[in-house]
Motif scaffolding. Structure first.
Motif, PDB file in Angstrom:
ATOM      1  N   PHE A  45       0.613  -1.420  -0.011  1.00  0.00           N
ATOM      2  CA  PHE A  45       0.078  -0.049   0.285  1.00  0.00           C
ATOM      3  C   PHE A  45       1.180   1.358   0.043  1.00  0.00           C
ATOM      4  N   GLN A  46       2.152   1.063   0.459  1.00  0.00           N
ATOM      5  CA  GLN A  46       2.692   2.138   0.613  1.00  0.00           C
ATOM      6  C   GLN A  46       3.248   2.976  -0.646  1.00  0.00           C
ATOM      7  N   ASP A  47       4.436   1.139  -1.515  1.00  0.00           N
ATOM      8  CA  ASP A  47       4.591   1.492  -1.961  1.00  0.00           C
ATOM      9  C   ASP A  47       3.864   2.454  -3.362  1.00  0.00           C
ATOM     10  N   GLU A  48       2.408   1.856  -3.663  1.00  0.00           N
ATOM     11  CA  GLU A  48       1.152   2.041  -4.101  1.00  0.00           C
ATOM     12  C   GLU A  48       1.058   3.684  -4.015  1.00  0.00           C
ATOM     13  N   ALA A  49       0.627   4.403  -2.640  1.00  0.00           N
ATOM     14  CA  ALA A  49       0.544   5.549  -2.768  1.00  0.00           C
ATOM     15  C   ALA A  49       1.588   6.813  -2.987  1.00  0.00           C
ATOM     16  N   VAL A  50       3.010   5.813  -3.242  1.00  0.00           N
ATOM     17  CA  VAL A  50       4.118   6.374  -3.802  1.00  0.00           C
ATOM     18  C   VAL A  50       4.154   6.825  -4.962  1.00  0.00           C
ATOM     19  N   SER A  51       3.757   5.354  -5.835  1.00  0.00           N
ATOM     20  CA  SER A  51       3.342   5.555  -7.371  1.00  0.00           C
ATOM     21  C   SER A  51       1.768   6.852  -7.753  1.00  0.00           C
ATOM     22  N   ALA A  52       0.693   6.662  -6.793  1.00  0.00           N
ATOM     23  CA  ALA A  52       0.293   8.101  -7.270  1.00  0.00           C
ATOM     24  C   ALA A  52       0.749   9.095  -7.023  1.00  0.00           C
ATOM     25  N   PHE A  53       1.063   9.001  -5.941  1.00  0.00           N
ATOM     26  CA  PHE A  53       1.577  10.621  -5.552  1.00  0.00           C
ATOM     27  C   PHE A  53       2.267  11.146  -6.313  1.00  0.00           C
ATOM     28  N   PHE A  54       3.089  10.400  -7.687  1.00  0.00           N
ATOM     29  CA  PHE A  54       3.795  10.472  -8.725  1.00  0.00           C
ATOM     30  C   PHE A  54       2.983  11.077 -10.031  1.00  0.00           C
ATOM     31  N   ARG A  55       1.969  10.641  -9.987  1.00  0.00           N
ATOM     32  CA  ARG A  55       0.483  10.605 -10.378  1.00  0.00           C
ATOM     33  C   ARG A  55       0.156  11.842 -10.358  1.00  0.00           C
ATOM     34  N   ALA A  56      -0.590  12.076  -8.658  1.00  0.00           N
ATOM     35  CA  ALA A  56      -0.827  13.495  -8.895  1.00  0.00           C
ATOM     36  C   ALA A  56      -0.356  14.771  -9.025  1.00  0.00           C
ATOM     37  N   ILE A  57       0.651  14.482  -9.544  1.00  0.00           N
ATOM     38  CA  ILE A  57       1.783  15.767  -9.775  1.00  0.00           C
ATOM     39  C   ILE A  57       2.126  15.679 -11.347  1.00  0.00           C
ATOM     40  N   ASP A  58       1.490  15.248 -11.421  1.00  0.00           N
ATOM     41  CA  ASP A  58       2.233  14.645 -13.259  1.00  0.00           C
ATOM     42  C   ASP A  58       2.852  14.332 -13.135  1.00  0.00           C
ATOM     43  N   TYR A  59       3.794  13.799 -12.479  1.00  0.00           N
ATOM     44  CA  TYR A  59       5.183  13.042 -13.095  1.00  0.00           C
ATOM     45  C   TYR A  59       5.909  12.263 -12.514  1.00  0.00           C
ATOM     46  N   GLY A  60       5.758  11.015 -13.399  1.00  0.00           N
ATOM     47  CA  GLY A  60       5.539   9.831 -13.668  1.00  0.00           C
ATOM     48  C   GLY A  60       7.427   9.579 -13.579  1.00  0.00           C
ATOM     49  N   TYR A  61       7.349   7.543 -13.818  1.00  0.00           N
ATOM     50  CA  TYR A  61       8.507   6.940 -13.718  1.00  0.00           C
ATOM     51  C   TYR A  61       8.571   7.559 -15.350  1.00  0.00           C
ATOM     52  N   GLU A  62       7.845   7.815 -16.477  1.00  0.00           N
ATOM     53  CA  GLU A  62       8.151   8.191 -17.922  1.00  0.00           C
ATOM     54  C   GLU A  62       9.006   9.416 -17.511  1.00  0.00           C
ATOM     55  N   GLN A  63       8.659  10.161 -17.172  1.00  0.00           N
ATOM     56  CA  GLN A  63       8.833  11.191 -17.499  1.00  0.00           C
ATOM     57  C   GLN A  63      10.442  11.255 -16.644  1.00  0.00           C
ATOM     58  N   MET A  64      10.474  11.152 -14.975  1.00  0.00           N
ATOM     59  CA  MET A  64      12.045  10.956 -14.816  1.00  0.00           C
ATOM     60  C   MET A  64      13.119  10.152 -15.792  1.00  0.00           C
ATOM     61  N   ARG A  65      12.128   8.971 -15.955  1.00  0.00           N
ATOM     62  CA  ARG A  65      13.480   8.482 -17.499  1.00  0.00           C
ATOM     63  C   ARG A  65      13.600   9.196 -18.541  1.00  0.00           C
ATOM     64  N   ALA A  66      12.824  10.199 -18.641  1.00  0.00           N
ATOM     65  CA  ALA A  66      13.126  10.924 -20.326  1.00  0.00           C
ATOM     66  C   ALA A  66      13.803  11.626 -19.837  1.00  0.00           C
ATOM     67  N   ASP A  67      14.083  12.585 -18.274  1.00  0.00           N
ATOM     68  CA  ASP A  67      14.655  13.614 -18.526  1.00  0.00           C
ATOM     69  C   ASP A  67      15.986  13.458 -17.288  1.00  0.00           C
ATOM     70  N   GLY A  68      16.041  11.657 -17.338  1.00  0.00           N
ATOM     71  CA  GLY A  68      17.799  11.499 -16.898  1.00  0.00           C
ATOM     72  C   GLY A  68      17.892  10.413 -15.867  1.00  0.00           C
ATOM     73  N   TRP A  69      17.039  10.189 -15.323  1.00  0.00           N
ATOM     74  CA  TRP A  69      17.152   9.852 -13.627  1.00  0.00           C
ATOM     75  C   TRP A  69      16.225   9.030 -13.405  1.00  0.00           C
ATOM     76  N   GLN A  70      16.238   8.060 -12.714  1.00  0.00           N
ATOM     77  CA  GLN A  70      15.230   7.517 -11.949  1.00  0.00           C
ATOM     78  C   GLN A  70      15.874   7.172 -10.205  1.00  0.00           C
ATOM     79  N   ILE A  71      14.547   6.724  -9.056  1.00  0.00           N
ATOM     80  CA  ILE A  71      14.628   6.363  -8.118  1.00  0.00           C
ATOM     81  C   ILE A  71      14.615   5.207  -7.616  1.00  0.00           C
ATOM     82  N   HIS A  72      15.648   5.288  -6.382  1.00  0.00           N
ATOM     83  CA  HIS A  72      16.091   3.586  -5.956  1.00  0.00           C
ATOM     84  C   HIS A  72      15.769   3.847  -4.174  1.00  0.00           C
TER      85      HIS A  72
END
Length: 160
Positions: A45-72
């Protein structure tokens, strides 16, 4: 699992506002033999909340990759406060509590919808890394600005 304590309430009053990022209804498969949500499910649930937060700010994983970074994820913690049962609706909330040069710390909590009881609270710490080198990298201003816009502010270590 004890009753909600003063520390939980005080922590909620400090820093940027928590954002309700998604709700889920407890499935039978998520409960244990005692009929309550199995503790390990809250990490999902915690992990899903982080993904939902990224959707809420309209800056998801695809945008991160396009900008050359990711998170661990480098650390996650949960404190169990009360139990949820089959069919309970859980409101998952998140906020970025601190953002450094290359690290993010989220505060997470899950509440039972019917009585607003805090079920769990905790943190997730992530480090931004360059997609090519896998070395820590600076979190972009666009991401910082999106977080600040959603939650009405941003705690930072002064690294802008």
């Amino acid at each position: 699992m004890g009753a909600n304590d003063t520390e939980t309430e005080e922590r909620a009053a400090d820093g940027p506002a928590f954002q309700s990022v998604f709700e889920n209804r407890v499935r039978f498969a998520e409960t244990d033999q005692q009929g309550i949500v199995f503790y390990g499910e809250y990490f999902t649930f915690q992990d899903e909340a982080v993904s939902a937060f990224f959707r809420a700010i309209d800056y998801g994983y695809e945008q991160m990759r396009a900008d050359g970074w990711q998170i661990h994820v480098v650390n996650t913690e949960l404190n169990y406060r009360a139990g949820a049962e089959f069919e309970d609706v859980i409101v998952n909330e998140l906020r970025v509590a601190d953002i450094g040069t290359s690290s993010l710390e989220y505060e997470y909590r899950a509440k039972r919808e019917r009585d607003d009881a805090v079920l769990v609270d905790g943190t997730v710490t992530q480090v931004a890394v360059d997609t090519e080198t896998e070395e820590p990298t600076r979190i972009p201003d666009d991401f910082r600005d999106a977080v600040a816009a959603l939650q009405g502010g941003l705690e930072t270590d002064g690294q802008r």
